[in-house]
Scaffold this active site. Structure first.
Site, mmCIF file in Angstrom:
data_model
loop_
_atom_site.group_PDB
_atom_site.id
_atom_site.type_symbol
_atom_site.label_atom_id
_atom_site.label_comp_id
_atom_site.label_asym_id
_atom_site.label_seq_id
_atom_site.Cartn_x
_atom_site.Cartn_y
_atom_site.Cartn_z
ATOM 1 N N LYS A 1 13.946 1.667 -9.591
ATOM 2 C CA LYS A 1 14.496 1.961 -10.912
ATOM 3 C C LYS A 1 15.305 3.249 -10.906
ATOM 4 O O LYS A 1 16.325 3.363 -11.599
ATOM 5 C CB LYS A 1 13.368 2.044 -11.944
ATOM 6 C CG LYS A 1 12.615 0.739 -12.151
ATOM 7 C CD LYS A 1 13.522 -0.400 -12.567
ATOM 8 C CE LYS A 1 12.746 -1.682 -12.814
ATOM 9 N NZ LYS A 1 13.632 -2.831 -13.154
ATOM 10 N N TYR B 1 3.740 2.204 -10.784
ATOM 11 C CA TYR B 1 5.035 1.755 -11.306
ATOM 12 C C TYR B 1 6.097 2.832 -11.130
ATOM 13 O O TYR B 1 6.841 2.823 -10.148
ATOM 14 C CB TYR B 1 4.918 1.336 -12.780
ATOM 15 C CG TYR B 1 6.154 0.588 -13.233
ATOM 16 C CD1 TYR B 1 6.217 -0.789 -13.105
ATOM 17 C CD2 TYR B 1 7.277 1.249 -13.717
ATOM 18 C CE1 TYR B 1 7.371 -1.485 -13.461
ATOM 19 C CE2 TYR B 1 8.418 0.569 -14.077
ATOM 20 C CZ TYR B 1 8.465 -0.794 -13.950
ATOM 21 O OH TYR B 1 9.613 -1.468 -14.293
ATOM 22 N N GLU C 1 16.625 -21.251 -11.136
ATOM 23 C CA GLU C 1 15.427 -21.981 -11.520
ATOM 24 C C GLU C 1 15.244 -23.248 -10.692
ATOM 25 O O GLU C 1 16.218 -23.817 -10.182
ATOM 26 C CB GLU C 1 15.472 -22.334 -13.004
ATOM 27 C CG GLU C 1 15.517 -21.125 -13.939
ATOM 28 C CD GLU C 1 14.243 -20.297 -13.893
ATOM 29 O OE1 GLU C 1 13.216 -20.792 -13.373
ATOM 30 O OE2 GLU C 1 14.272 -19.144 -14.380
#
Length: 395
Positions: A245, A236, A74
């Site tokens: 994936k 996707y 972050e």
């Protein structure tokens, strides 16, 4: 102290509100029914500051007393911008963990890097010992291969043919239906996306843990994934992300056959349901699909924290594993229910009419997107200056 306002373009907001982000984390925490089962497993959580990773963190802390390390990457505050939303969410989660008596350490580092792996595992070895669960929930636009130094960039594109479909747009917070057209990815783009979002880095973490003797008896590792509807499949599941994936799922099988064989441990991919996250909002048509799904389900749309509670029940053995024919843990039955999908398909066929008839889903979606950055959260006073300098939780 300074006054901050949301600035950005489209679904990307660059300024975050620290109190709003903390309120979002607190609301998730309060929504999770506490249950201290005394197990206190040791957990290494990669991607602990957002999306499903954050939900898994909070559910684990509140219900199972997990201890261990959470890693996120972050950005701190600068003169021009606030810290990232994940920075503020991590600070809020750390405060709740401390109040709850959890021994949990938060590390801000690029989990893809070899140096980060080494330093995190040094910390795990020194402070916690063998790991019971490794949860892999990283989402990033790029990754540097630690072996070659090559920087790979992921792309969101279809494979084989161009993709054209309706999309969701907002003008002055008013939802309307637009359209998106994407050219097919090249083979290099497919390979680069798999390098970033596939299972290569997950395997490196498991191998590193094993090499350091940090796999506890009964070790389990899971990587978060998504399948979704055939409506969004071209961009996707059948696109570059889907290729990544599939590699993630192949990696689970490879880990089970190699480093985790012989009872050393087990690896699963977890198919979660749809959610509004900083990663998912970047995928064309997902916003429209998710809005329509929420309009169909209403409050039966399962939040990330509800799904995380279900995942922990399965990982701890309180409930049996819900596996599909490919050995994946499924948390998305509520979304993929055929009756639900039929209703979404009917709306998708004429999305303009769907939005005209019911705006509840799109209003909810916009609220969820803004809440990702701490904006428009009930109970937060946005009209006064706020302390934006928040320190990263100390070890």
């Amino acid at each position: 102290m300074r006054e901050v306002a949301p600035k950005g373009r489209g679904y990307l907001i660059v300024n975050s509100h620290p109190e709003g982000c903390a309120a979002v984390v607190d609301r998730m925490w309060q929504a999770i029914t506490p249950r201290e089962d005394g197990s206190a497993p040791t957990v290494l959580l990669l991607g602990a500051s957002a999306g499903y990773g954050l939900a898994v963190l909070l559910a684990g802390l509140r219900r199972h007393g997990i201890r261990g390390v959470g890693v996120a990457y972050e950005a701190p505050e600068t003169e021009r911008r606030t810290a990232s939303a994940g920075w503020y969410r991590t600070a809020a989660a750390a405060a709740l963990a401390a109040e709850n008596g959890n021994d949990f350490t938060f590390v801000n580092a690029d989990a893809f890097g070899a140096d980060a792996k080494a330093s995190v595992l040094d910390l795990v070895a020194a402070q916690y010992g063998p790991v019971d669960h490794l949860v892999y929930s990283l989402a990033a636009p790029r990754r540097t291969d630690p072996r070659t130094g090559t920087v790979h960039h992921s792309v969101i594109k279809p494979l084989g043919e161009a993709y054209e479909a309706p999309s969701l747009e907002f003008t002055d917070d008013i939802a309307k239906v637009g359209s998106v057209r994407l050219p097919p990815a090249t083979e290099d783009e497919r390979e680069a996306t798999t390098k970033v979002m596939g299972g290569e880095d997950w395997a490196l973490w498991v191998e590193a843990l094993a090499g350091r003797g940090l796999l506890a008896d009964g070790f389990t590792t899971v990587a978060l994934s998504y399948v979704g509807s055939e409506l969004t499949a071209p961009v996707y599941r059948q696109g570059t992300i889907g290729a990544a994936k599939e590699h993630l799922e192949q990696t689970a099988a490879t880990l089970n056959d190699t480093v985790l064989s012989g009872g050393t441990g087990r690896a699963f991919t977890v198919v979660a349901g749809a959610a509004v996250t900083q990663a998912s909002t970047a995928i064309p048509s997902i916003a429209l699909y998710t809005s329509l799904l929420r309009g169909v389900l209403g409050e039966d749309f399962r939040s990330t924290d509800r799904q995380a509670v279900e995942l922990w029940e399965q990982l701890t053995g309180a409930e049996p594993l819900v596996l599909d024919g490919q050995g994946r843990i499924r948390l998305d039955g509520w979304e993929m229910d055929e009756a639900v999908q039929q209703r979404v398909r009917a709306l998708w066929a004429d999305p303009e009419a769907a939005l005209e008839a019911d705006t509840s889903g799109t209003r909810w979606f916009l609220e969820q997107v803004r809440a990702l950055y701490g904006w428009d959260v009930p109970g937060v006073d946005y009209g006064r200056p706020v302390e934006t300098t928040v320190t990263w939780p100390s070890a």
